[in-house]
Design a protein around this motif. Structure first.
Motif, PDB file in Angstrom:
ATOM      1  N   ARG A 401      27.645  -8.512 -15.602  1.00 45.02           N
ATOM      2  CA  ARG A 401      28.634  -7.428 -15.572  1.00 45.02           C
ATOM      3  C   ARG A 401      28.555  -6.589 -16.846  1.00 45.02           C
ATOM      4  N   SER A 404      25.531  -4.322 -16.722  1.00 41.01           N
ATOM      5  CA  SER A 404      25.771  -3.186 -15.835  1.00 41.01           C
ATOM      6  C   SER A 404      26.689  -2.166 -16.482  1.00 41.01           C
ATOM      7  N   HIS A 414      22.650  -3.556 -12.289  1.00 38.79           N
ATOM      8  CA  HIS A 414      23.735  -3.715 -11.312  1.00 38.79           C
ATOM      9  C   HIS A 414      23.233  -4.506 -10.101  1.00 38.79           C
ATOM     10  N   LEU A 417      23.372  -8.122 -10.827  1.00 40.63           N
ATOM     11  CA  LEU A 417      24.727  -8.644 -10.656  1.00 40.63           C
ATOM     12  C   LEU A 417      25.003  -8.939  -9.181  1.00 40.63           C
ATOM     13  N   GLU A 435      31.502  -4.760  -4.166  1.00 38.43           N
ATOM     14  CA  GLU A 435      30.606  -4.585  -5.311  1.00 38.43           C
ATOM     15  C   GLU A 435      29.299  -3.931  -4.871  1.00 38.43           C
TER      16      GLU A 435
END
Length: 822
Positions: A401, A404, A414, A417, A435
């Motif tokens: 996180r 990102s 990202h 993640l 997400e």
């Protein structure tokens, strides 16, 4: 004629530029008085003026021997030595002049200039400041002091020097340029641009001003305007290797690779030992996948400029691309020797350590990178990958996180993640879906909104062009599922294109290439260029085989280069994208009406199974049941360790407690911290470490042989195995699995459904333990399963490659008909 008259008359001719007449008169005086100091000095200065510096030195030295008290004699001797590039002798002469006349401004200024040329910055500054104390309006000395201060990184004071010169003499292009350099170094870019423009206005052929202006424009992504300045610099200095190199970097930034290479080679034709051109050429070749040629150029650049951080860093990148990790590590260590606070070197060492399974070292390097620059995204991402491999998912997701957030423009961070979220049991499907949508709304949907309409022929029954995009057209687990499809396509109905994002091809790449009608290498094409290639190829249905896994080309799909786009097999969740229309699955992995809301794509449920599986050609024969010889049952897990969550370990510990004589084999990248973690976890639950075997990752043939030592395989949850499940079943090893509510927790057990082994599928951890215990206590059943599983698989839909591919092609045809009718 008297001596004084001859000298006086000679000086008049001298001052009028009538050097021959002046020389005759000086020599006439010397004929009368050979040791006349003034005649010798004047004849020496005349020789100096016409470029006869060695003669000047000899004559002026004779004058000084005749009369050591004249400051001008020593000063002019200094000038003669300076022109002969004998700096120490020149400085000594100027200092002798200053002993006789301390206020001789020119001598102070010239000592300052010579000390600066020799790199003696402090001494140069002292001499130049003294010259300016004596004559504040001396522009040349103040300009030189500005240069010294610039090199000493005393940038504000250097700026003041240049500005003061320009107040009185604004039409000096070199000073305008120097002020621009100092302003650029301070980050005052708009003011720097104004100075470079002023220098160019005063001297349109000022190559250095054009160059720096071009560099600033290129940094601002104004590549066309930058090119104009680089061309102007090249026109002004066509034999300057740096000018060709700068224009080359501009071409490279615009993906004009052939033109860039031509520029770099032109630079090297002018100066074969110009290190920056070798480095730039190596970087270009590296970006095009020409690894051997790239490394050769970068090796040469490093030999030419062994103290260049960039050379070592680029060489490390070339070695890393060839997976020569030990040599790449050595190159990065050299970067750190030259620049101990180089964040990228620490971060890339972390990446290499991760690749080699050295998780502890990877984390240590990346923590150091973060100490140096807390805002660096790459080390956060690399720590996330390392922690994920060690099964520490909560902390891994935290770092992912942060990566990102720190690099919001970096789609891969990202995506990493998103991939991690699939492993974590603490996130609800709706959270994971949101997400994925967040990723798509940031990186993909804006590109999709700009996509042009498609002009494909809307004939519903014509031969279709199918394009497969993958980062894994090489030795990779996903090919056990994609290769049989590529090998079984009906080429009368479908023209198959493969778009390979593969930096290093291997034997698998060569084998897969034979199945395609058209093969396109796109590893070194940007997403926009690759999407234009897909459009030019007229692809009707474009299929993603990677999802959010590393190396993905989802932003290629975001440009919507094909009218119908599909995601399949490579990733265990939605892409989150509006640009991808369909996702392939089956009724077991995604029961109708249960998971559809968690996908942006429309789910297409294939009959029987969403996959077919091609076993390894060199898979060993099924071995006898190990328990019969060992006297105890051996359980095993062969999955990626991030799938083995604390809940999974707790369940396995409970199972081992119920079967006190049993053993457990766990495959993973074994590190001291992982060993300690597993031993501690099982000891806390009453299971002795001696009952665990921790096996390092190994080549596929050895991995299958290790599988032979196991009686029962244990599937992790909530992220099931897939390739490992199929491999185990092919080797006669039954797999106990726990099916959940999402595709990631059900896709592996689709194999069980097709093999009639639903009794091995649990719906709770308690039932999972019960199934494994019951099976372990029935050796006859285990023996029969082991003997029959391979034949059962061979005759199942899982190995019916042609039948499966016909179902897949039928789905493609339906998608196409729907688009034609839309």
């Amino acid at each position: 004629m008297l001596i004084d008259q001859a000298i006086a008359q000679g000086m008049k001719h001298h001052q009028a530029g009538q050097f021959a007449d002046a020389e005759k008169l000086y020599r006439h005086a010397l004929a009368i008085e050979p040791d006349n100091a003034h005649a010798l000095h004047l004849l020496g200065t005349l020789a100096l003026q016409v470029g006869q510096c060695e003669t000047a030195v000899e004559l002026i030295r004779q004058a000084i021997r005749a009369d050591r008290s004249q400051a001008a004699f020593h000063a002019n001797l200094g000038e003669a030595y300076r022109q002969l590039k004998q700096a120490p002798e020149a400085i000594e002469s100027y200092r002798a002049a200053l002993k006789l006349q301390p206020d001789l401004v020119h001598a102070h200024a010239m000592i300052g200039a010579l000390e600066y040329e020799q790199g003696h910055l402090a001494e140069a500054a002292t001499s130049l400041r003294e010259a300016l104390r004596l004559r504040p309006e001396e522009a040349t000395a103040r300009t030189r002091l500005g240069h010294v201060l610039h090199d000493q990184q005393q940038l504000p004071e250097a700026e003041l020097c240049y500005r003061r010169v320009l107040r009185s003499e604004p039409d000096l292009p070199d000073v305008q340029f120097s002020l621009g350099c100092v302003l650029q170094a301070q980050g005052k870019l708009d003011e720097a641009v104004a100075c470079y423009q002023a220098a160019i206005a005063l001297d349109p052929r000022h190559a250095d001003a054009h160059t720096n202006q071009g560099v600033l424009l290129q940094d601002q992504q104004s590549h066309d305007r930058a090119a104009e300045h680089f061309r102007a610099a090249l026109e002004a200095a066509p034999q300057r290797a740096s000018a060709h190199t700068n224009l080359g970097t501009n071409h490279q930034a615009c993906d004009r690779f052939a033109e860039a290479e031509s520029c770099y080679r032109a630079a090297l034709a002018i100066d074969p030992n110009y290190g920056p051109a070798h480095c730039a050429l190596g970087s270009l070749l590296l970006s095009q996948g020409q690894f051997d040629a790239a490394l050769a150029s970068l090796e040469l650049a490093t030999r030419l400029e062994p103290n260049s951080v960039q050379n070592h860093a680029q060489r490390a990148a070339a070695l890393q691309a060839q997976r020569k990790f030990e040599q790449a590590s050595a190159a990065l260590q050299e970067v750190l020797r030259l620049d101990p606070t180089n964040v990228e070197a620490h971060a890339n060492l972390g990446v290499i350590c991760n690749e080699r399974g050295q998780r502890d070292q990877a984390i240590a390097h990346c923590r150091r990178a973060i100490e140096i620059d807390p805002a660096a995204a790459l080390p956060h991402n690399t720590i996330a990958v390392a922690l994920m491999a060690l099964g520490q998912m909560d902390e891994a997701i935290g770092y992912a996180r942060r990566a990102s957030a720190l690099s919001p423009a970096a789609s891969p961070h990202h995506s990493n993640l998103l991939y991690m979220l699939n492993y974590h049991p603490g996130f609800m499907p709706a959270e994971v879906f949101e997400e994925h949508r967040r990723w798509a709304s940031t990186y993909a949907d804006p590109l999709t909104a700009q996509a042009a309409p498609h002009a494909n022929d809307r004939s519903p029954e014509r031969r279709l062009r199918i394009g497969y995009v993958s980062a894994h057209f090489m030795e990779h687990a996903v090919n056990f599922f994609t290769e049989p499809i590529l090998a079984s396509h009906d080429h009368e109905q479908f023209e198959v294109f493969c778009y390979a994002h593969v930096e290093q091809a291997d034997e698998t790449t060569a084998r897969l290439r034979r199945f395609a009608d058209r093969w396109r290498d796109i590893a070194f094409l940007g997403d926009e260029r690759a999407s234009k290639l897909v459009r030019r190829d007229g692809i009707d249905i474009l299929v993603d085989l990677t999802g959010h896994i590393g190396g993905n080309r989802l932003r290629l799909f975001a440009h919507k280069p094909a009218p119908v786009q599909v995601t399949y097999i490579g990733y265990q969740n939605t892409t989150g994208m509006r640009a991808i229309d369909y996702r392939m699955t089956d009724a077991w992995a995604d029961p109708p009406g249960t998971t559809d809301a968690n996908y942006t794509e429309k789910l297409v449920r294939l009959p029987r199974s969403f996959f077919c599986y091609q076993p390894s050609g060199d898979a060993p024969a099924v071995a006898p049941l190990p328990a019969l010889a060992n006297g105890h049952v051996t359980f095993g897990s062969f999955n990626a360790f991030p799938k083995i969550t604390p809940q999974v370990l707790a369940t396995w510990a409970e199972l081992l407690a119920k079967m006190p004589d049993s053993r457990l084999v766990i495959l993973g990248n074994v590190t001291p911290s992982l060993v300690e973690y597993l031993h501690h976890t099982f000891e806390q639950r009453g299971v002795a470490p001696r009952r665990l075997t921790l096996a390092d990752r190994r080549p596929r043939k050895e991995y299958l042989q290790l599988m032979q030592t196991v009686d029962i395989a244990l599937d992790p949850f909530p992220f099931n195995g897939h390739t490992t499940t199929c491999d185990a079943l092919w080797q006669g090893v039954p797999v106990v699995t726990l099916a959940g509510a999402t595709y990631a927790s059900r896709f592996g057990s689709s194999a069980h459904v097709n093999l009639g082994l639903r009794e091995l599928i649990a719906d709770s951890p308690q039932q999972y333990v019960a199934i494994a215990t019951e099976l372990a206590n029935d050796l006859d059943r285990l023996r029969l399963l082991r003997a029959s599983l391979r034949e059962r698989m061979a005759s199942s839909p899982l190995l019916d490659f042609a039948g499966f591919t016909r179902h897949l092609e039928a789905a493609y045809r339906t998608m196409w008909r729907d688009w034609c009718a839309s």
